[in-house]
Motif scaffolding. Structure first.
Motif, short mmCIF file in Angstrom:
data_model
loop_
_atom_site.label_atom_id
_atom_site.label_comp_id
_atom_site.label_asym_id
_atom_site.label_seq_id
_atom_site.Cartn_x
_atom_site.Cartn_y
_atom_site.Cartn_z
N LEU A 274 0.83 -1.20 0.00
CA LEU A 274 0.00 0.00 0.00
C LEU A 274 0.87 1.26 0.00
N VAL A 275 1.94 1.24 0.79
CA VAL A 275 2.84 2.39 0.87
C VAL A 275 3.50 2.64 -0.48
N PHE A 276 3.95 1.58 -1.13
CA PHE A 276 4.62 1.74 -2.43
C PHE A 276 3.64 2.20 -3.50
N ALA A 277 2.38 1.77 -3.40
CA ALA A 277 1.35 2.22 -4.34
C ALA A 277 1.14 3.72 -4.21
N ILE A 278 1.11 4.21 -2.96
CA ILE A 278 0.96 5.65 -2.73
C ILE A 278 2.15 6.42 -3.28
N LEU A 279 3.36 5.91 -2.99
CA LEU A 279 4.57 6.59 -3.46
C LEU A 279 4.65 6.63 -4.98
N ILE A 280 4.27 5.53 -5.63
CA ILE A 280 4.32 5.46 -7.09
C ILE A 280 3.37 6.49 -7.70
N THR A 281 2.14 6.54 -7.19
CA THR A 281 1.16 7.50 -7.74
C THR A 281 1.58 8.94 -7.46
N MET A 282 2.23 9.18 -6.32
CA MET A 282 2.69 10.53 -6.01
C MET A 282 3.81 10.95 -6.95
N VAL A 283 4.77 10.06 -7.17
CA VAL A 283 5.90 10.38 -8.03
C VAL A 283 5.45 10.59 -9.47
N LEU A 284 4.60 9.70 -9.97
CA LEU A 284 4.13 9.81 -11.35
C LEU A 284 3.23 11.02 -11.55
N GLY A 285 2.68 11.54 -10.44
CA GLY A 285 1.82 12.71 -10.54
C GLY A 285 2.57 14.02 -10.56
N MET A 286 3.91 13.97 -10.41
CA MET A 286 4.70 15.20 -10.47
C MET A 286 4.58 15.84 -11.86
N LYS A 287 4.56 17.15 -11.86
CA LYS A 287 4.25 17.90 -13.08
C LYS A 287 5.19 17.57 -14.23
N PHE A 288 6.50 17.43 -13.95
CA PHE A 288 7.46 17.22 -15.04
C PHE A 288 7.36 15.81 -15.64
N LEU A 289 6.63 14.90 -14.98
CA LEU A 289 6.44 13.55 -15.51
C LEU A 289 5.09 13.38 -16.20
N ARG A 290 4.27 14.42 -16.14
CA ARG A 290 2.93 14.31 -16.71
C ARG A 290 2.94 14.66 -18.20
N PHE A 291 3.24 13.67 -19.01
CA PHE A 291 3.18 13.83 -20.46
C PHE A 291 2.70 12.52 -21.07
#
Length: 262
Positions: A39-56
């Protein structure tokens, strides 16, 4: 909307698969062992991928305003089966829970901690009316509903509770997953920690109780039942504690501190 839902579903399956692949991990810091659940890693993954510079590309479609709004609006439907599971966890240990029932009631006074401790700190940091919304509770649905009805979410108080709601959603389960096993290593009883896990947030309670179970699998039934009972009681009694105790106390403290600050 149908295409957005498909994107969300595919993304959710990918994140779940990645988190399950990482699995249960432990980190030792001296004599303290921190347990990290999928669960913790799922939260971290979604947080990291949600960073603006990765949103493409695909990520930009996943984190679109429509998808974020859809996920927030219908999150409760994901929580409903979890709440049903909590009820099932309580039943086998009902006799033991009733035996220590008064402890569950007394612990509800802990809901006042956000006011007694959080409000002075928030005001010291420079917040004013925003502190009313941010320190009434842990910023879950009960506090959100109360503040929105009394002040509206467009008010300063509304911005305060919304900020805490977002922060709790992003970091709450992660914090509880790490903090619970640390307290266990410091000598706290697992029953007490399981009860303390029921703070009124399903994700936070799940994060704390799951890490405790991972450390003490022989106490799984006791931990899950205590945490679930505490969660249900907090959802019920916590509302009355907030309205009749926390809110008046907060208003009184706010007037005293702000007036004294002048």
């Amino acid at each position: 909307m149908k295409r957005n839902f498909v994107y969300l579903l595919v993304f959710a399956l990918l994140v779940i698969s990645a988190a399950e692949w990482i699995g249960f991990q432990t980190i030792s810091i001296g004599s303290i062992t921190i347990s990290l659940l999928p669960l913790v890693f799922a939260i971290l993954i979604t947080m990291v991928l949600g960073m603006k510079f990765l949103r493409f590309g695909f990520m930009k479609k996943i984190y679109s305003k429509e998808n974020v709004g859809f996920a927030s609006k219908y999150l409760i439907f994901i929580m409903l089966p979890l709440m049903a599971r909590y009820g099932a966890d309580v039943a086998p240990e009902l006799k033991e829970i009733l035996h220590v029932g008064w402890v569950f009631v007394i612990q509800e006074l802990g809901n006042l901690g956000t006011v007694l401790i959080g409000l002075p700190i928030a005001l010291w940091l420079g917040l004013r009316r925003e502190a009313i919304g941010a320190t009434l509770g842990i910023g879950r649905e009960g506090e959100l509903a109360y503040i929105s009805e009394k002040y509206t979410l467009e008010s300063k108080e509304g911005r305060g509770v919304l900020s805490l709601y977002i922060i709790g959603t992003l970091f709450g389960a992660l914090f509880f997953s790490i903090f619970a096993p640390i307290l266990l290593d410091l000598g706290f009883r697992p029953e007490a920690l399981a009860m303390a896990a029921g703070v009124g947030s399903s994700s936070m309670m799940t994060g704390a109780s799951s890490t405790l179970v991972a450390r003490l699998p022989e106490m799984e039934n006791t931990i899950l039942s205590y945490a679930a009972a505490s969660q249900l009681l907090t959802s019920f009694l916590g509302t009355f504690t907030m309205i009749f105790l926390a809110a008046p106390l907060q208003q009184f403290m706010y007037k005293v501190i702000v007036r004294g600050d002048r």
